[in-house]
Scaffold this active site. Sequence first.
Site, PDB file in Angstrom:
ATOM      1  CB  ALA A   1      -9.544  -4.593   0.483  1.00 44.76           C
ATOM      2  CG  HIS A   2      -7.692  -5.673   3.646  1.00 38.43           C
ATOM      3  ND1 HIS A   2      -6.478  -5.881   3.062  1.00 38.43           N
ATOM      4  CD2 HIS A   2      -8.451  -6.720   3.262  1.00 38.43           C
ATOM      5  CE1 HIS A   2      -6.497  -6.989   2.344  1.00 38.43           C
ATOM      6  NE2 HIS A   2      -7.699  -7.525   2.457  1.00 38.43           N
TER       7      HIS A   2
ATOM      8  CE1 TYR B   1       2.493  -4.737   8.358  1.00 43.68           C
ATOM      9  CE2 TYR B   1       1.970  -5.833  10.431  1.00 43.68           C
ATOM     10  CZ  TYR B   1       1.653  -5.543   9.120  1.00 43.68           C
ATOM     11  OH  TYR B   1       0.506  -6.056   8.567  1.00 43.68           O
TER      12      TYR B   1
ATOM     13  N   GLY C   1       0.833  -1.186   0.000  1.00 39.39           N
ATOM     14  CA  GLY C   1       0.000   0.000   0.000  1.00 39.39           C
ATOM     15  C   GLY C   1       0.877   1.248   0.000  1.00 39.39           C
TER      16      GLY C   1
ATOM     17  NE  ARG D   1      -0.976 -14.842   5.942  1.00 39.42           N
ATOM     18  CZ  ARG D   1      -2.040 -15.387   6.527  1.00 39.42           C
ATOM     19  NH1 ARG D   1      -2.086 -15.460   7.833  1.00 39.42           N
ATOM     20  NH2 ARG D   1      -3.051 -15.850   5.813  1.00 39.42           N
TER      21      ARG D   1
ATOM     22  N   GLY E   1      -6.045 -14.774  -0.075  1.00 41.64           N
ATOM     23  CA  GLY E   1      -6.460 -15.039   1.296  1.00 41.64           C
ATOM     24  C   GLY E   1      -6.309 -16.511   1.646  1.00 41.64           C
TER      25      GLY E   1
ATOM     26  CE1 TYR F   1      -5.580   0.307   7.027  1.00 41.17           C
ATOM     27  CE2 TYR F   1      -5.821  -1.569   5.552  1.00 41.17           C
ATOM     28  CZ  TYR F   1      -5.273  -0.990   6.693  1.00 41.17           C
ATOM     29  OH  TYR F   1      -4.440  -1.718   7.503  1.00 41.17           O
TER      30      TYR F   1
ATOM     31  CG  HIS G   1      -5.894  -0.975  -0.159  1.00 40.37           C
ATOM     32  ND1 HIS G   1      -6.903  -1.833   0.192  1.00 40.37           N
ATOM     33  CD2 HIS G   1      -4.911  -1.177   0.762  1.00 40.37           C
ATOM     34  CE1 HIS G   1      -6.542  -2.523   1.268  1.00 40.37           C
ATOM     35  NE2 HIS G   1      -5.341  -2.145   1.626  1.00 40.37           N
TER      36      HIS G   1
HETATM   37  C1  LIG Z   1       2.542  -8.042   6.505  1.00 39.77           C
HETATM   38  C2  LIG Z   1       1.301  -7.847   5.693  1.00 39.77           C
HETATM   39  C3  LIG Z   1       1.042  -6.620   5.139  1.00 39.77           C
HETATM   40  C4  LIG Z   1      -0.093  -6.418   4.342  1.00 39.77           C
HETATM   41  N1  LIG Z   1      -0.303  -5.211   3.746  1.00 39.77           N
HETATM   42  C5  LIG Z   1      -1.305  -5.067   2.842  1.00 39.77           C
HETATM   43  C6  LIG Z   1      -1.408  -3.885   2.067  1.00 39.77           C
HETATM   44  O1  LIG Z   1      -0.590  -2.945   2.145  1.00 39.77           O
HETATM   45  N2  LIG Z   1      -2.441  -3.797   1.191  1.00 39.77           N
HETATM   46  C7  LIG Z   1      -3.373  -4.793   1.060  1.00 39.77           C
HETATM   47  O2  LIG Z   1      -4.303  -4.685   0.256  1.00 39.77           O
HETATM   48  N3  LIG Z   1      -3.269  -5.948   1.759  1.00 39.77           N
HETATM   49  C8  LIG Z   1      -2.252  -6.113   2.628  1.00 39.77           C
HETATM   50  N4  LIG Z   1      -2.097  -7.302   3.281  1.00 39.77           N
HETATM   51  C9  LIG Z   1      -3.004  -8.429   2.971  1.00 39.77           C
HETATM   52  C10 LIG Z   1      -2.372  -9.325   1.894  1.00 39.77           C
HETATM   53  O3  LIG Z   1      -2.296  -8.670   0.654  1.00 39.77           O
HETATM   54  C11 LIG Z   1      -3.172 -10.628   1.720  1.00 39.77           C
HETATM   55  O4  LIG Z   1      -4.456 -10.312   1.246  1.00 39.77           O
HETATM   56  C12 LIG Z   1      -3.300 -11.403   3.025  1.00 39.77           C
HETATM   57  O5  LIG Z   1      -2.035 -11.568   3.620  1.00 39.77           O
HETATM   58  C13 LIG Z   1      -3.931 -12.772   2.791  1.00 39.77           C
HETATM   59  O6  LIG Z   1      -3.141 -13.499   1.874  1.00 39.77           O
HETATM   60  P1  LIG Z   1      -2.155 -14.661   2.377  1.00 39.77           P
HETATM   61  O7  LIG Z   1      -3.035 -15.607   3.165  1.00 39.77           O
HETATM   62  O8  LIG Z   1      -1.609 -15.269   1.115  1.00 39.77           O
HETATM   63  O9  LIG Z   1      -1.113 -14.045   3.238  1.00 39.77           O
HETATM   64  C14 LIG Z   1      -0.991  -7.501   4.126  1.00 39.77           C
HETATM   65  C15 LIG Z   1      -0.730  -8.747   4.705  1.00 39.77           C
HETATM   66  C16 LIG Z   1       0.408  -8.925   5.473  1.00 39.77           C
HETATM   67  C17 LIG Z   1       0.672 -10.288   6.043  1.00 39.77           C
END
Ligand SMILES: Cc1cc2nc3c(=O)[nH]c(=O)nc-3n(C[C@H](O)[C@H](O)[C@H](O)COP(=O)(O)O)c2cc1C
Length: 394
Positions: free
Chosen positions: A188-189, A371, A65, A344, A321, A191, A186
Site C-alpha cells: 500500500a501507500h 516519528y 513497517g 492514530r 482509514g 511504497y 505491505h
Molecule cells: C505515524 C503513522 C505511521 C504509519 N506507518 C505505517 C506503516 O508503517 N505501514 C502501513 O501500512 N501504514 C502506516 N500508516 C497508516 C496506518 O496504518 C493507517 O492506515 C492510517 O493511519 C489510517 O488509519 P487511522 O485513520 O485509523 O489513523 C501509518 C500511519 C501513521 C499515522
Amino acid sequence: MAETTPSADKSTLFSPYKMGNFNLSHRVVLAPMTRCRALNSIPNEALVEYYRQRSTAGGFLITEGTMISPTAAGFPHVPGIFTTEQIEGWKKVVDAVHKQGGVIFCQLWHVGRASHQVYQPNGAAPISSTTKAISNKWKILMPDATYNAYPQARPLAPHEIPNIVEDYRLAAVNAIKAGFDGIEIHGAHGYLLDQFMKDGINDRTDEYGGSLANRCKFLLQVVQAVAAAIGAARVGVRISPAIDHLDAMDSDPRSLGLAVIERLNKLQFELGSKLSYLHVTQPRYTAYGQTESGPHGSEEEVAKLMKTWRGAYVGTFICSGGYTRQLGVEAVAQGDADLVAYGRLFISNPDLVSRLRLNAGLNRYVRASFYTHDPVVGYTDYPSLEKGNVMSRL
Ligand SMILES: Cc1cc2nc3c(=O)[nH]c(=O)nc-3n(C[C@H](O)[C@H](O)[C@H](O)COP(=O)(O)O)c2cc1C
C-alpha cells in the site's frame, strides 16, 4: 448500549472472530505504524513496552513497517527483520504480546523509491518501477530530522525482481523464527509494490508494466513465495488502490483493486488454503475532528469502492482509514468488514479496546511526536483509563 452486547447471531466490533486458526476475542486491530524508535533498526525495550501496552487477550496487532533488507529503508530507526540481532529483538516484543494473549503479525516493508541515498547501502539510488522521483509535494524525513526532496530512482531490471521476492521470503521465514503468528505484505501507500501496481507511477514497457496483470505481477510473486514458505494462513496482504500517498495515483482504482482481489482469490483456490486476510486502507483522514491535510475522495464514492472490494474478496476483510468508534461499529454490524484497524487513535490510546468498549473519551494524538526517537515521550507515555486521565472526547 445494544452494540456493546454481542448476541449469538449478530457480529459487533466487540464480538469474537475466527481468523483462520486464530480465535480473536474482538474486532479492533492495531494498524501498522512506523514509529522510528528501533534505534539502529533493532527492536528494543521501548518497542516491547509499546506493543505490550496495546495488547489484549485475543486482540490482533500488526507491527510497524519492518525492513526486509538493507535497501528497504526510507525512514530513520525503523526495525528490520533480516539480521540475527533484529530477530532476537523482535522475539522479546512477540513474547510480551503473547503473554497478554495477543496475536501479532509483522508487516514486511520495502519503501522502493520513497528513500534517499543516505538510507541506501553504498549511497546508491533507491530502487523502483521507474526512474521518476516522487514529486516535490512530498518530502523525505532525513536522519537529522530535516526534510529533503526525494531523489531519482533506479528502475529494477526484470532479472533483479526474483532477488527482491527472495528477500520477502527470507524476511517471512525470519518473522516466524522470531515467533510472529504471521506476516502482512505491505502493498500500500506508494511504497515498492504499490509503485509497480499504480499506472501513475509504473511507466515500464516490460512484463511488469502496462496491463493490470503485469502491474500486479510483482505483488503476486511475493504473496506466492511467502505463502509457499510459511503457509497461506499466516499471510495477510495490505493494499490501498484509492490512496495517492507519495504520488501513487491510479487512473482506475476500482479495477486495480478488483484485479488484485481476483488474483488473490485464484491463488487461494489453487493453494487450497485461504490467506489470513486482505487489509484495505481507504483515503479518509478527517473523521476524528483532528483534520489532516491531503485530498479526499467523496465519502460516498470511497464507501462504494470498499463495499465492492469487500464483496469480491473471498476471506477475512480488514478495513482501515479514519475509523471512529461509530464507523467501526457500523462497518462490522453492516458486514462491510470483519475487522477494523485503528491507527492514530491507537497511538494516543494504548487501551483503545477498553475505551471503545466503554464508549469512553479518547486522548488526542500529537502528530509532532509520531516519528521522533525518544523511547517514552509521544510513544509509551499516553495515559490509560486506569490512570483516570481522559484528555478529550473526539
Ligand atoms: C505515524 C503513522 C505511521 C504509519 N506507518 C505505517 C506503516 O508503517 N505501514 C502501513 O501500512 N501504514 C502506516 N500508516 C497508516 C496506518 O496504518 C493507517 O492506515 C492510517 O493511519 C489510517 O488509519 P487511522 O485513520 O485509523 O489513523 C501509518 C500511519 C501513521 C499515522
